[in-house]
Enzyme design. Structure first.
Site, PDB file in Angstrom:
ATOM      1  N   GLU A 175      80.500  61.498  34.387  1.00 36.79           N
ATOM      2  CA  GLU A 175      79.105  61.899  34.148  1.00 36.79           C
ATOM      3  C   GLU A 175      79.068  62.893  32.999  1.00 36.79           C
ATOM      4  O   GLU A 175      79.864  63.854  32.980  1.00 36.79           O
ATOM      5  CB  GLU A 175      78.555  62.503  35.439  1.00 36.79           C
ATOM      6  CG  GLU A 175      77.159  62.075  35.802  1.00 36.79           C
ATOM      7  CD  GLU A 175      77.005  60.578  36.069  1.00 36.79           C
ATOM      8  OE1 GLU A 175      76.817  59.818  35.101  1.00 36.79           O
ATOM      9  OE2 GLU A 175      77.056  60.170  37.241  1.00 36.79           O
ATOM     10  N   THR A 199      80.095  62.517  30.159  1.00 45.11           N
ATOM     11  CA  THR A 199      81.250  62.366  29.267  1.00 45.11           C
ATOM     12  C   THR A 199      80.922  61.456  28.085  1.00 45.11           C
ATOM     13  O   THR A 199      81.599  61.513  27.063  1.00 45.11           O
ATOM     14  CB  THR A 199      82.447  61.769  30.029  1.00 45.11           C
ATOM     15  OG1 THR A 199      81.979  60.662  30.805  1.00 45.11           O
ATOM     16  CG2 THR A 199      83.099  62.783  30.944  1.00 45.11           C
ATOM     17  N   ASP A 200      79.882  60.628  28.228  1.00 43.02           N
ATOM     18  CA  ASP A 200      79.628  59.624  27.168  1.00 43.02           C
ATOM     19  C   ASP A 200      79.330  60.263  25.818  1.00 43.02           C
ATOM     20  O   ASP A 200      79.896  59.884  24.801  1.00 43.02           O
ATOM     21  CB  ASP A 200      78.556  58.590  27.581  1.00 43.02           C
ATOM     22  CG  ASP A 200      77.203  59.171  27.961  1.00 43.02           C
ATOM     23  OD1 ASP A 200      77.071  60.415  28.050  1.00 43.02           O
ATOM     24  OD2 ASP A 200      76.265  58.367  28.178  1.00 43.02           O
ATOM     25  N   GLY A 205      63.195  56.573  37.528  1.00 39.84           N
ATOM     26  CA  GLY A 205      63.553  57.980  37.333  1.00 39.84           C
ATOM     27  C   GLY A 205      64.577  58.496  38.330  1.00 39.84           C
ATOM     28  O   GLY A 205      64.761  59.699  38.464  1.00 39.84           O
ATOM     29  N   SER A 211      69.169  54.472  36.020  1.00 35.86           N
ATOM     30  CA  SER A 211      68.880  53.946  34.684  1.00 35.86           C
ATOM     31  C   SER A 211      67.799  52.884  34.662  1.00 35.86           C
ATOM     32  O   SER A 211      67.972  51.814  34.076  1.00 35.86           O
ATOM     33  CB  SER A 211      70.148  53.372  34.042  1.00 35.86           C
ATOM     34  OG  SER A 211      71.103  54.344  33.965  1.00 35.86           O
ATOM     35  N   SER A 212      66.674  53.197  35.262  1.00 30.95           N
ATOM     36  CA  SER A 212      65.560  52.253  35.182  1.00 30.95           C
ATOM     37  C   SER A 212      65.111  52.080  33.731  1.00 30.95           C
ATOM     38  O   SER A 212      64.725  50.976  33.330  1.00 30.95           O
ATOM     39  CB  SER A 212      64.402  52.728  36.052  1.00 30.95           C
ATOM     40  OG  SER A 212      64.041  54.044  35.711  1.00 30.95           O
ATOM     41  N   SER A 213      65.195  53.138  32.932  1.00 31.74           N
ATOM     42  CA  SER A 213      64.730  52.990  31.541  1.00 31.74           C
ATOM     43  C   SER A 213      65.686  52.094  30.751  1.00 31.74           C
ATOM     44  O   SER A 213      65.238  51.246  29.978  1.00 31.74           O
ATOM     45  CB  SER A 213      64.557  54.349  30.863  1.00 31.74           C
ATOM     46  OG  SER A 213      65.769  55.061  30.832  1.00 31.74           O
ATOM     47  N   ASP A 253      74.286  54.188  30.002  1.00 30.77           N
ATOM     48  CA  ASP A 253      73.351  53.379  30.791  1.00 30.77           C
ATOM     49  C   ASP A 253      73.145  51.994  30.185  1.00 30.77           C
ATOM     50  O   ASP A 253      73.173  50.978  30.887  1.00 30.77           O
ATOM     51  CB  ASP A 253      71.988  54.081  30.888  1.00 30.77           C
ATOM     52  CG  ASP A 253      72.111  55.511  31.366  1.00 30.77           C
ATOM     53  OD1 ASP A 253      73.173  55.849  31.923  1.00 30.77           O
ATOM     54  OD2 ASP A 253      71.156  56.281  31.183  1.00 30.77           O
TER      55      ASP A 253
HETATM   56  C1  GLA Z   1      71.880  59.921  31.607  1.00 34.84           C
HETATM   57  C2  GLA Z   1      72.123  59.486  30.162  1.00 34.84           C
HETATM   58  C3  GLA Z   1      73.538  58.923  29.994  1.00 34.84           C
HETATM   59  C4  GLA Z   1      74.591  59.855  30.567  1.00 34.84           C
HETATM   60  C5  GLA Z   1      74.195  60.309  31.966  1.00 34.84           C
HETATM   61  C6  GLA Z   1      75.118  61.351  32.501  1.00 34.84           C
HETATM   62  O1  GLA Z   1      71.872  58.822  32.459  1.00 34.84           O
HETATM   63  O2  GLA Z   1      71.186  58.512  29.785  1.00 34.84           O
HETATM   64  O3  GLA Z   1      73.783  58.644  28.628  1.00 34.84           O
HETATM   65  O4  GLA Z   1      74.834  60.938  29.716  1.00 34.84           O
HETATM   66  O5  GLA Z   1      72.876  60.829  32.022  1.00 34.84           O
HETATM   67  O6  GLA Z   1      76.391  60.828  32.656  1.00 34.84           O
END
Ligand code: GLA
Length: 425
Positions: free
Chosen positions: A46, A48-49, A140, A144-146, A199
């Site tokens: 989490e 880390t991306d 929300g 990752s609904s968006s 996401d």
């Molecule tokens: C959100 C962001 C992702 C990622 C996560 C945390 O979902 O859209 O890119 O950074 O938070 O891991």
């Protein structure tokens, strides 16, 4: 990204609703079609991306779906079942007219506008279309609904543009990770959040029974088995949504950048013979040994932020090795550790998320749990022995309302396939 005839349930609902919601005599072209893309659960990795690190998500059997018809003109009209509202915008004139359209659209429609804007920036010709948008990814909620809306928009554009461009394997106009990258840019312009690629990549790369280990720097990825028959992936929604999340997210990102800048300077100064030090550009480049040696020279807040990220990257690699061996059970302790880091060092958890994790910790058969996604509300992810799922449900239903005054929603998910589209006649 396969075309598929197995339509997910939300697509079927959207298909059924379309004739009721778009009744006027629009000049349609061709028959009805549906397009969809999944939400995701990130097993571990989490925040880390955007530090050029590693993530390990699974796409889940929850999707955002579009069902509708191509129009003869260059207008897109959408109806969201979740928000019960229409939104429409012009395709002609994008990307230049993005901002003037964004400001008058509801937030949910901005993600679609963003994707079509990014496609236009790549000179990909898009047709207009009308569609009902319906989904079962909690909106929300950290699944990752968006991103699901964005990737499904790209699929819908491909379908309704009738051969104007293709998404898929070699030879296609766009490869899955190119779609992910353009959807990530769409997220940035639509929401102002400088999110990473987790996401959108997870949605684009989904595969049934698999998790994906993604290197967010090189964008290389590898599928790992995630299909232990006696362990369930349980997502529990706090039902808390916080506006503050966007600004706090961007703040965390800036803090990481600041920590890298400082560590790089310290390492260059203290290790003049280290020729790789000049190439340090993200927390990904700092080894655990270097952090142990130099971390204390950072201001406290940056030390905690960086410490969490560096440890989390190591946990992702450890988890990947466990999945490779089919040892899903042993992933549990890493989830507890990740939650502690997100709560105490990265400080993106909240009372409700911590409460759900504490409740889960006391249920025998819960192997591990942690907050999911960006944080400040949304869901927790739990790895649970099948025979403990009911006990966990009861514990949450009894204790969570007492402690928070809220209801939590519990859902069992599966690692599922990626986006798809189909003509439906
Ligand atoms: C959100 C962001 C992702 C990622 C996560 C945390 O979902 O859209 O890119 O950074 O938070 O891991």
């Amino acid at each position: 990204m396969n075309n598929s005839n197995a339509l997910p349930h939300p697509a079927l609902i959207a298909i059924e609703l379309f004739p009721q919601l778009f009744q006027d005599d629009v000049p349609y072209v061709g028959t009805m079609g549906a397009a969809w893309a999944p939400g995701r659960v990130n097993l571990i990795g989490e925040h880390t991306d955007y530090n050029d690190g590693f993530v390990l998500p699974v796409a889940v059997d929850r999707v955002a779906a579009f069902a509708g018809r191509a129009r003869a003109d260059l207008v897109v009209r959408l109806w969201s079942t979740h928000f019960s509202e229409h939104a429409s915008f012009e395709v002609a004139g994008l990307p230049e007219i993005f901002e003037e359209q964004r400001v008058r659209l509801p937030g949910w429609a901005c993600y679609s506008l963003g994707v079509i804007t990014e496609l236009a920036r790549l000179n990909i010709a898009i047709s207009g279309f009308d569609a009902v948008v319906h989904g079962d990814v909690p909106v929300g909620g950290g699944m990752s609904s968006s991103a699901a809306i964005e990737v499904a928009t790209a699929q819908a554009c491909m379908l309704f543009s009738r051969g104007g461009f293709t998404i898929g394997a070699e030879g296609a106009t766009l490869q899955p990770l190119q779609v992910a990258a353009l959807c990530q840019r769409a997220e940035h312009i639509a929401s102002g959040v400088r999110s990473g690629i987790l996401d959108q990549a997870a949605s684009c790369l989904g595969r049934a029974g698999k998790a994906v280990l993604l290197d967010c720097r090189s964008l290389e990825y590898r599928y790992l088995p995630f299909d232990a028959p006696d362990i369930s992936l349980v997502v529990i929604d706090t039902s808390v949504r916080r506006e503050l999340a966007a600004s706090a997210y961007n703040e965390r990102r800036s803090q990481c950048e600041e920590a890298v800048r400082m560590l790089r300077e310290i390492i260059i100064r203290d290790e003049p013979e280290n020729r790789t030090a000049h190439a340090i550009s993200a927390l990904r480049d700092i080894t655990q040994e270097q952090f142990a040696r130099y971390g204390s020279q950072l201001p406290d807040i940056l030390r905690r932020r960086a410490g969490y990220i560096i440890a989390e990257d190591a946990r992702v690699i450890e988890t990947a090795a466990l999945l490779e061996r089919g040892a899903v059970e042993q992933v549990g302790p890493l989830l507890w550790q990740a939650h502690a880091g997100l709560r105490d060092e990265y400080e993106v958890s909240c009372f409700e998320l911590d409460t759900l994790v504490e409740i889960a910790r006391r249920v025998p058969g819960v192997l591990g749990a942690r907050m999911l996604g960006g944080g400040f509300g949304g869901c927790t992810v739990n790895l649970v022995r099948n025979d403990a799922v009911e006990t966990l449900r009861q514990a949450v239903e009894e204790q969570y309302p007492l402690r928070t005054g809220l209801q939590a929603n519990i859902d069992v998910c599966r690692a599922a396939g990626g986006p798809g589209s189909a003509w439906v006649g």
